[in-house]
Scaffold this motif. Structure first.
Motif, mmCIF file in Angstrom:
data_model
loop_
_atom_site.group_PDB
_atom_site.id
_atom_site.type_symbol
_atom_site.label_atom_id
_atom_site.label_comp_id
_atom_site.label_asym_id
_atom_site.label_seq_id
_atom_site.Cartn_x
_atom_site.Cartn_y
_atom_site.Cartn_z
ATOM 1 N N HIS A 178 47.501 12.528 17.168
ATOM 2 C CA HIS A 178 47.407 12.343 15.712
ATOM 3 C C HIS A 178 46.211 11.482 15.335
ATOM 4 N N ASP A 179 45.904 10.472 16.173
ATOM 5 C CA ASP A 179 44.787 9.594 15.738
ATOM 6 C C ASP A 179 43.422 10.218 16.053
ATOM 7 N N TYR A 180 43.397 11.188 16.998
ATOM 8 C CA TYR A 180 42.171 11.980 17.187
ATOM 9 C C TYR A 180 41.828 12.704 15.878
ATOM 10 N N LEU A 181 42.849 13.321 15.267
ATOM 11 C CA LEU A 181 42.609 14.064 14.016
ATOM 12 C C LEU A 181 42.291 13.115 12.868
ATOM 13 N N THR A 182 43.000 11.991 12.805
ATOM 14 C CA THR A 182 42.730 11.008 11.736
ATOM 15 C C THR A 182 41.287 10.522 11.831
ATOM 16 N N GLU A 183 40.827 10.314 13.067
ATOM 17 C CA GLU A 183 39.453 9.830 13.236
ATOM 18 C C GLU A 183 38.441 10.885 12.802
ATOM 19 N N ARG A 184 38.751 12.150 13.100
ATOM 20 C CA ARG A 184 37.815 13.196 12.670
ATOM 21 C C ARG A 184 37.808 13.326 11.144
ATOM 22 N N LEU A 185 38.925 13.012 10.520
ATOM 23 C CA LEU A 185 38.972 13.048 9.045
ATOM 24 C C LEU A 185 38.224 11.882 8.413
ATOM 25 N N THR A 186 38.353 10.704 9.035
ATOM 26 C CA THR A 186 37.886 9.469 8.373
ATOM 27 C C THR A 186 36.667 8.832 9.016
ATOM 28 N N GLY A 187 36.436 9.129 10.310
ATOM 29 C CA GLY A 187 35.419 8.388 11.049
ATOM 30 C C GLY A 187 35.922 7.041 11.551
ATOM 31 N N GLU A 188 37.226 6.758 11.332
ATOM 32 C CA GLU A 188 37.789 5.459 11.746
ATOM 33 C C GLU A 188 38.743 5.646 12.929
ATOM 34 N N ALA A 189 38.625 4.757 13.920
ATOM 35 C CA ALA A 189 39.520 4.807 15.078
ATOM 36 C C ALA A 189 40.765 3.975 14.769
ATOM 37 N N VAL A 190 41.809 4.643 14.278
ATOM 38 C CA VAL A 190 43.024 3.944 13.820
ATOM 39 C C VAL A 190 44.251 4.702 14.289
ATOM 40 N N THR A 191 45.242 3.976 14.806
ATOM 41 C CA THR A 191 46.530 4.582 15.101
ATOM 42 C C THR A 191 47.618 3.777 14.398
ATOM 43 N N ASP A 192 48.888 4.053 14.718
ATOM 44 C CA ASP A 192 49.981 3.286 14.097
ATOM 45 C C ASP A 192 50.953 2.849 15.174
ATOM 46 N N ARG A 193 51.866 1.921 14.845
ATOM 47 C CA ARG A 193 52.771 1.358 15.856
ATOM 48 C C ARG A 193 53.725 2.423 16.415
ATOM 49 N N GLY A 194 54.101 3.408 15.599
ATOM 50 C CA GLY A 194 55.046 4.429 16.058
ATOM 51 C C GLY A 194 54.482 5.215 17.226
ATOM 52 N N ASP A 195 53.322 5.818 17.030
ATOM 53 C CA ASP A 195 52.730 6.631 18.104
ATOM 54 C C ASP A 195 52.240 5.727 19.243
ATOM 55 N N ALA A 196 51.722 4.534 18.903
ATOM 56 C CA ALA A 196 51.254 3.616 19.956
ATOM 57 C C ALA A 196 52.401 3.244 20.902
ATOM 58 N N SER A 197 53.635 3.223 20.360
ATOM 59 C CA SER A 197 54.769 2.802 21.194
ATOM 60 C C SER A 197 55.128 3.849 22.254
ATOM 61 N N GLY A 198 54.503 5.017 22.208
ATOM 62 C CA GLY A 198 54.732 6.025 23.253
ATOM 63 C C GLY A 198 53.651 6.039 24.309
ATOM 64 N N THR A 199 52.751 5.053 24.259
ATOM 65 C CA THR A 199 51.677 5.044 25.256
ATOM 66 C C THR A 199 52.096 4.382 26.564
ATOM 67 N N GLY A 200 52.937 3.330 26.472
ATOM 68 C CA GLY A 200 53.232 2.515 27.658
ATOM 69 C C GLY A 200 52.288 1.327 27.768
ATOM 70 N N TRP A 201 51.244 1.273 26.938
ATOM 71 C CA TRP A 201 50.363 0.082 26.945
ATOM 72 C C TRP A 201 50.433 -0.661 25.611
#
Ligand code: ADP
Ligand code: 5SP
Length: 476
Positions: A161-184
Motif C-alpha cells: 500500500h505504501d508503494y502506491l501511496t508513494e507513487r501518488l504523492t512522492g512521499e515515503a509514508v506508511t501507517d501503524r496498521g500495515d507496519a505492524s505486519g512487518t515484524g520490524w
C-alpha cells in the motif's frame, strides 16, 4: 453522476492479491457513485510474487473505469494486501518482483529469526506477533540469503500500500496498521525496532515514515492518473485494517473475511501478544489493536476443489463423513508451511458434492478454530459474526460458517469493505472526523441477519481429529 452527490467525493482503493478495486464515494452519505476493478497476476514458481508496477497500472485502469466522478475527488486513500516485500532501487524501480504475504518459502528464515531473538514469547511481548513466513522480516531475511545481489541493490523497502501511496504523492509514508505486519515495527513501543532491523541488516533509512492515525501522507502529484493534482492522500493501511475501518468496527465484534486469504479478527483496546503465533498482534489504523488470524487456503482452494470435481461452487451436498484439510498452498494457521491438502474418510458412497462440502468445512473450521484465541475480554460472547469478502456472497460459504460456528451471522450489504474503509479514511482526513465514525454514519455494516443454528459438533470433531492425527503428513 457526481452532480447527485451531497458532499465532497473521496476515492477508496483496495489493492489486494488478485485485483485492484476503486470506489468513488460521497464523503457525507457514503453513496458509491462509481467503481472500477483491474486484475493482477501472481507468479513466482514455488513462491508467490507480483510485479509492483502491475499494481500501479491496475490502479490507473480501475480509476479510469470510474469515469468523470474520479476527476472531482478531494481525497484518496489506498488499502493494500499486507506484508508484501517491495524492494526498490535508487531510481524507485523494483529490484525484483514483490514477495507476497502467501509466499511460504521464508519458513526456515522465520524459524531461525524466532530462535535467534529469544523465542516466540519474546517476539510476541516485544513486537506483538511471532514472525511467521508471511511477515516482511522473514521475507527480507530470505532475500538476503537467496538473492544477496538484489538485497544489496535495494535502496528502499516498501509494503504494497505504501508503494502506491508513494507513487501518488512522492512521499515515503506508511501507517501503524500495515507496519505492524512487518515484524520490524514493535507494538510495545509503537515504532520501528532498531535492534531487529540491525539483526536482519536492514538500514532504517530505507523504510517509510510511519504517519500518526489521521495524518495525511501528502497530496496527489502524479499527473497522468485521472485523480486531480493536489487532492489529499491519506496514509492508507493494510487491507484488513481498512476493512475494519470500512465496517466502523467497535471493539469485540468479530469479523470473518473470505477472500484470497481467510481472516478472523476484532478490534481490541488491549495490545495482543500471543506466543503461540496463531494470533497476529496487529495495530489497527486508528490507535487500537487488531488481533487477527489468517489462513492461506480460502476461496481459491475451495474453487480449485470445485474445478477438480467439475462442479459449480454452490453444488455442495450434506452427509457422509469425508474430511478435507484443503491446505493446497501450505498453511499459515495452523503454521504448516510445507503441508499439502489432506482427504480422510473417503468411501464408495461419498459423493462429489460431499467432497466439495468437505473443502468448505476444512477452510471454515481452520478459521473458526482460531477465533476463540482472537477474541479477548472486549468480545461479547453472543455477538454475531460479520461475514465479508468475495466468499460472503456465496450461499455454501455462509451456510458452512453458520453450521460450524453456531453463531448468528450478518452479511453486510456493502461489498468491497476494504475499498470502503480506505474511502472512509480519506473522508475522515478531509472532514477531520474519526474514519470509523464516518463508516458508521454510512451504515456500511448493515445487512442480512441469519440466526444462530446448533453447531455441527460431529463435523467439528472429525476435523479436529484429522488435524491431530494427520500431523506427520502435514509436517513433511
Ligand atoms: N458469488 C460468489 N460466491 C462465492 N464466492 C465468490 C463469489 N464471488 C466471488 N467469490 C470468491 O471471492 C474471491 C475473491 O474475494 P475477494 O475478497 O474479492 O478477494 P481478495 O482477498 O483478493 O480481495 C474469489 O476467489 C471467489 O472465489
Ligand atoms: O496476510 C494477510 C493478513 O495478515 C492477508 O489477509 C493479506 O493482507 C492478503 O489479503 P487479500 O488479498 O486476501 O485481501
Amino acid at each position: 453522476m457526481a452532480a447527485q452527490a451531497a458532499g465532497p467525493l473521496v476515492v477508496g482503493v483496495d489493492s489486494s492479491t488478485q485485483s485492484t478495486k476503486a470506489l468513488v464515494v460521497d464523503a457525507v452519505t457514503g453513496a458509491v457513485l462509481a467503481r472500477g476493478q483491474a486484475s493482477h497476476t501472481v507468479g513466482g514458481g514455488a513462491g508467490k510474487e507480483s510485479d509492483p508496477r502491475q499494481w500501479w497500472q491496475a490502479l490507473g485502469e480501475a480509476l479510469d473505469q470510474c469515469g468523470d466522478a474520479v476527476r472531482q475527488a478531494s481525497a484518496v486513500s489506498v488499502g493494500g494486501q499486507q506484508h508484501g516485500l517491495v524492494t526498490l532501487d535508487a531510481a524507485g524501480e523494483p529490484v525484483r518482483p514483490a514477495l507476497l504475504w502467501n509466499d511460504v518459502r521464508p519458513a526456515p528464515q522465520s524459524e531461525r529469526l524466532i530462535a535467534e531473538r529469544g523465542g516466540a514469547k519474546a517476539w510476541a511481548d516485544r513486537v506483538g506477533s511471532v514472525p511467521g513466513p508471511a511477515f516482511t522480516v522473514a521475507k527480507w531475511a530470505w532475500l538476503r540469503e537467496h538473492e544477496p545481489d538484489a538485497a544489496a541493490a535495494t535502496a528502499a523497502v516498501r509494503l504494497p500500500h505504501d508503494y502506491l501511496t508513494e507513487r501518488l504523492t512522492g512521499e515515503a509514508v506508511t501507517d501503524r496498521g500495515d507496519a505492524s505486519g512487518t515484524g520490524w515495527w514493535a507494538s510495545s513501543t509503537g515504532a520501528y525496532d532498531a535492534e531487529i532491523l540491525a539483526h536482519v541488516g536492514l538500514d532504517p533509512a530505507l523504510l517509510p515514515r510511519v504517519a500518526l492515525p489521521g495524518e495525511a501522507a501528502g497530496t496527489v502529484h502524479a499527473g497522468h492518473l485521472p485523480l486531480p493534482k493536489g487532492a489529499l492522500v491519506a496514509a492508507g493501511t493494510g487491507d484488513n485494517m481498512a476493512a475494519a475501518l470500512g465496517l466502523g468496527l467497535r471493539p469485540g465484534l468479530p469479523v470473518l473475511s473470505l477472500g484470497t486469504s481467510g481472516t478472523v479478527y476484532a478490534v481490541s483496546t488491549h495490545r495482543p501478544a500471543d506466543p503461540s503465533g496463531t494470533v497476529a498482534g496487529f495495530a489497527d489504523a486508528r490507535g487500537d489493536w487488531l488481533p487477527l488470524a489468517c489462513t492461506l487456503n480460502c476461496t481459491l482452494a475451495v474453487d480449485r476443489v470445485a474445478a477438480l470435481l467439475g462442479r459449480d461452487r454452490e453444488a455442495v451436498e450434506a452427509g457422509g463423513g469425508v474430511v478435507m484439510l484443503p491446505y493446497l498452498d501450505g498453511e499459515r494457521t495452523p503454521n504448516l508451511p510445507n503441508a499439502s491438502g489432506l482427504v480422510h474418510g473417503l468411501r464408495h458412497d461419498t459423493t462429489a458434492g460431499q467432497l466439495l462440502q468437505a473443502a468448505y468445512d476444512g477452510a471454515v473450521f481452520t478459521l473458526l478454530e482460531a477465533l476463540d484465541r482472537v477474541l479477548d475480554a472486549d468480545a461479547a460472547p453472543d455477538a454475531p459474526l460479520l461475514l465479508i469478502g468475495g466468499g460472503a456472497r456465496g450461499r455454501a460459504w455462509r451456510e458452512t460458517v453458520r453450521r460450524l460456528s453456531g453463531r448468528p451471522v450478518v452479511v453486510p450489504e456493502a461489498q468491497e469493505l476494504v475499498a470502503l474503509g480506505a474511502a472512509a479514511q480519506a473522508a475522515g482526513l478531509l472532514l477531520e472526523e474519526d474514519p470509523a465514525a464516518v463508516a458508521r454514519r454510512w451504515g456500511t455494516a448493515r445487512g442480512a441477519e441469519y440466526e444462530a443454528r446448533p453447531r455441527d459438533d460431529a463435523a467439528w470433531e472429525r476435523l479436529s481429529a484429522t488435524l491431530a492425527d494427520g500431523a506427520s503428513l502435514l509436517r513433511p
